[in-house]
Design a protein around this motif. Structure first.
Motif, PDB file in Angstrom:
ATOM      1  N   TYR A  41       0.843  -1.204   0.000  1.00 33.70           N
ATOM      2  CA  TYR A  41       0.000   0.000   0.000  1.00 33.70           C
ATOM      3  C   TYR A  41       0.875   1.250   0.000  1.00 33.70           C
ATOM      4  CZ  TYR A  41      -3.472   3.462   1.371  1.00 33.70           C
ATOM      5  OH  TYR A  41      -4.277   4.574   1.406  1.00 33.70           O
ATOM      6  N   PHE A  42       1.925   1.244   0.803  1.00 31.89           N
ATOM      7  CA  PHE A  42       2.827   2.397   0.882  1.00 31.89           C
ATOM      8  C   PHE A  42       3.484   2.659  -0.472  1.00 31.89           C
ATOM      9  CE2 PHE A  42       6.952   4.389   1.714  1.00 31.89           C
ATOM     10  CZ  PHE A  42       6.579   5.465   2.517  1.00 31.89           C
ATOM     11  N   ARG A  43       4.030   1.619  -1.081  1.00 28.25           N
ATOM     12  CA  ARG A  43       4.710   1.789  -2.363  1.00 28.25           C
ATOM     13  C   ARG A  43       3.764   2.310  -3.442  1.00 28.25           C
ATOM     14  NH1 ARG A  43       6.548  -3.586  -0.976  1.00 28.25           N
ATOM     15  NH2 ARG A  43       8.679  -3.520  -0.132  1.00 28.25           N
ATOM     16  N   GLU A  44       2.526   1.853  -3.424  1.00 26.33           N
ATOM     17  CA  GLU A  44       1.576   2.222  -4.472  1.00 26.33           C
ATOM     18  C   GLU A  44       0.972   3.605  -4.285  1.00 26.33           C
ATOM     19  OE1 GLU A  44      -1.288  -0.916  -4.431  1.00 26.33           O
ATOM     20  OE2 GLU A  44      -0.017  -2.316  -5.577  1.00 26.33           O
ATOM     21  N   ASN A  45       1.039   4.157  -3.075  1.00 27.13           N
ATOM     22  CA  ASN A  45       0.332   5.402  -2.805  1.00 27.13           C
ATOM     23  C   ASN A  45       1.187   6.569  -2.334  1.00 27.13           C
ATOM     24  OD1 ASN A  45      -2.771   4.740  -3.002  1.00 27.13           O
ATOM     25  ND2 ASN A  45      -1.832   2.998  -1.944  1.00 27.13           N
TER      26      ASN A  45
END
Length: 263
Positions: A41-45
Motif C-alpha cells: 500500500y505504501f509503495r503504491e500510494n
C-alpha cells in the motif's frame, strides 16, 4: 498473523541467539500478510503525497512513514507531525531542529515536504528505503515487546554505526547521541550512569559521557563505533548491566550473585 520473534532468554545468551537467527527471523516477519500488505500500500500510494497534510491524512501511509524512524507512537499526534513535515529542516527555527530527539529531523528530511525542499515522495528509491526501514523498525518493536534491552541493542547496531560515520565534530556526535533516546539509554547503562544523570547541565553531561567512555575504551571519540567489534563490545556491556539491574530489582543481592556465578 504476524510472525513473533523468538528470544529464548535474556542477556548476552539471548542476544547471541538473536544475532545468529536475525536474518531468518526478519525475513519471516517481513513476509507476514500484514507487513506485506502495508508495504505494498505504501509503495503504491506514497507517490501521490504532495503536502504534509496529504501524508498525515492517510493513516496507513503515516504509520509506515513514522515506523521507519521508530516514531510510531506519534501516530495520533497529527497536528504535531504535520508541523514537523511542513516546516522542513532548512530553517534554524523549524520545529524538527528545535527538538532534542533527532529522529524528527531525519523523518522530516526524508520526505522533503518543507519550504523550498525537493519532494522525495515521488522518488521510488528513497521511498523503498522507508518501506524497508519500517519493517525493520516494526521487527525491533516486536522484539522489544519481549525484551526492551534487545530492541535497543538491535537499534544500536545500525544507528550507532551511522552516527559514528558522520562527518561532524566529536562533540556534535555526542549531542546527536544524547538526542536519540535508545542510544542515550544504551550509553548511560553501559557506562553505569544513574537515571538522574539526564538532569545535569548538558555540557556537564557531555563531559561525564566522554570521561566514562575514555576510561572504558581509551578514547572519548564516538567515531570508534564505526567498527563493528566496538559496537559489539558496548552492546555486551549494556546487556550485562541491564540484566544485573533487572535481577537486582526482583531478587535479593545474594540470589543475584548466585545467578551470575551460575551463568
Amino acid at each position: 498473523m504476524t510472525f513473533q520473534p523468538v528470544i529464548p532468554s535474556g542477556g548476552i545468551v539471548g542476544w547471541r541467539f538473536l544475532q545468529r537467527t536475525y536474518e531468518g527471523q526478519l525475513n519471516s516477519f517481513s513476509s507476514s500478510t500484514v507487513n506485506e500488505r502495508e508495504a505494498t500500500y505504501f509503495r503504491e500510494n506514497i507517490g501521490k503525497v504532495q503536502t504534509a497534510e496529504d501524508l498525515v491524512s492517510d493513516r496507513r501511509l503515516l504509520q509506515v512513514a513514522l515506523g521507519a524512524f521508530g516514531l510510531e507512537g506519534d501516530i495520533d499526534n497529527r497536528y504535531f507531525i504535520q508541523k514537523i513535515l511542513s516546516d522542513g529542516t532548512s530553517a534554524d527555527d523549524a520545529l524538527s531542529n528545535r527538538l532534542s530527539d533527532k529522529r524528527y529531523r531525519e523523518f522530516s528530511e526524508a520526505f522533503g515536504l518543507g519550504p523550498g525542499e525537493i519532494r522525495r515522495t515521488i522518488l521510488s528509491t528513497f521511498m523503498e528505503d522507508i518501506a524497508r526501514g519500517n519493517v525493520t523498525s516494526r521487527f525491533e518493536v516486536a522484539v522489544g515487546e519481549q525484551d526492551e534491552s534487545m530492541r535497543i541493542s538491535l537499534y544500536a547496531q545500525h544507528a550507532l554505526a551511522e552516527l559514528a560515520s558522520q562527518a561532524s565534530s566529536g562533540d556534535t556526535k555526542w549531542f546527536d547521541l544524547m538526542g536519540l533516546p535508545p542510544l542515550r539509554k544504551m550509553m548511560e547503562t553501559a557506562l553505569g550512569l544513574p537515571s538522574s544523570f539526564g538532569q545535569l547541565d548538558i555540557d556537564k553531561q557531555l563531559e561525564v559521557f566522554k570521561d566514562r567512555l575514555s576510561d572504558l575504551t581509551g578514547s572519548d571519540d564516538l567515531a570508534q563505533f564505526a567498527d563493528e567489534e566496538a559496537i559489539g563490545d558496548l552492546t555486551d556491556r549494556y546487556l550485562a548491566r541491564s540484566q544485573i539491574a533487572q535481577l537486582q530489582s526482583t531478587i535479593s543481592p545474594a540470589q543475584t550473585a548466585l545467578v551470575l556465578l551460575g551463568g
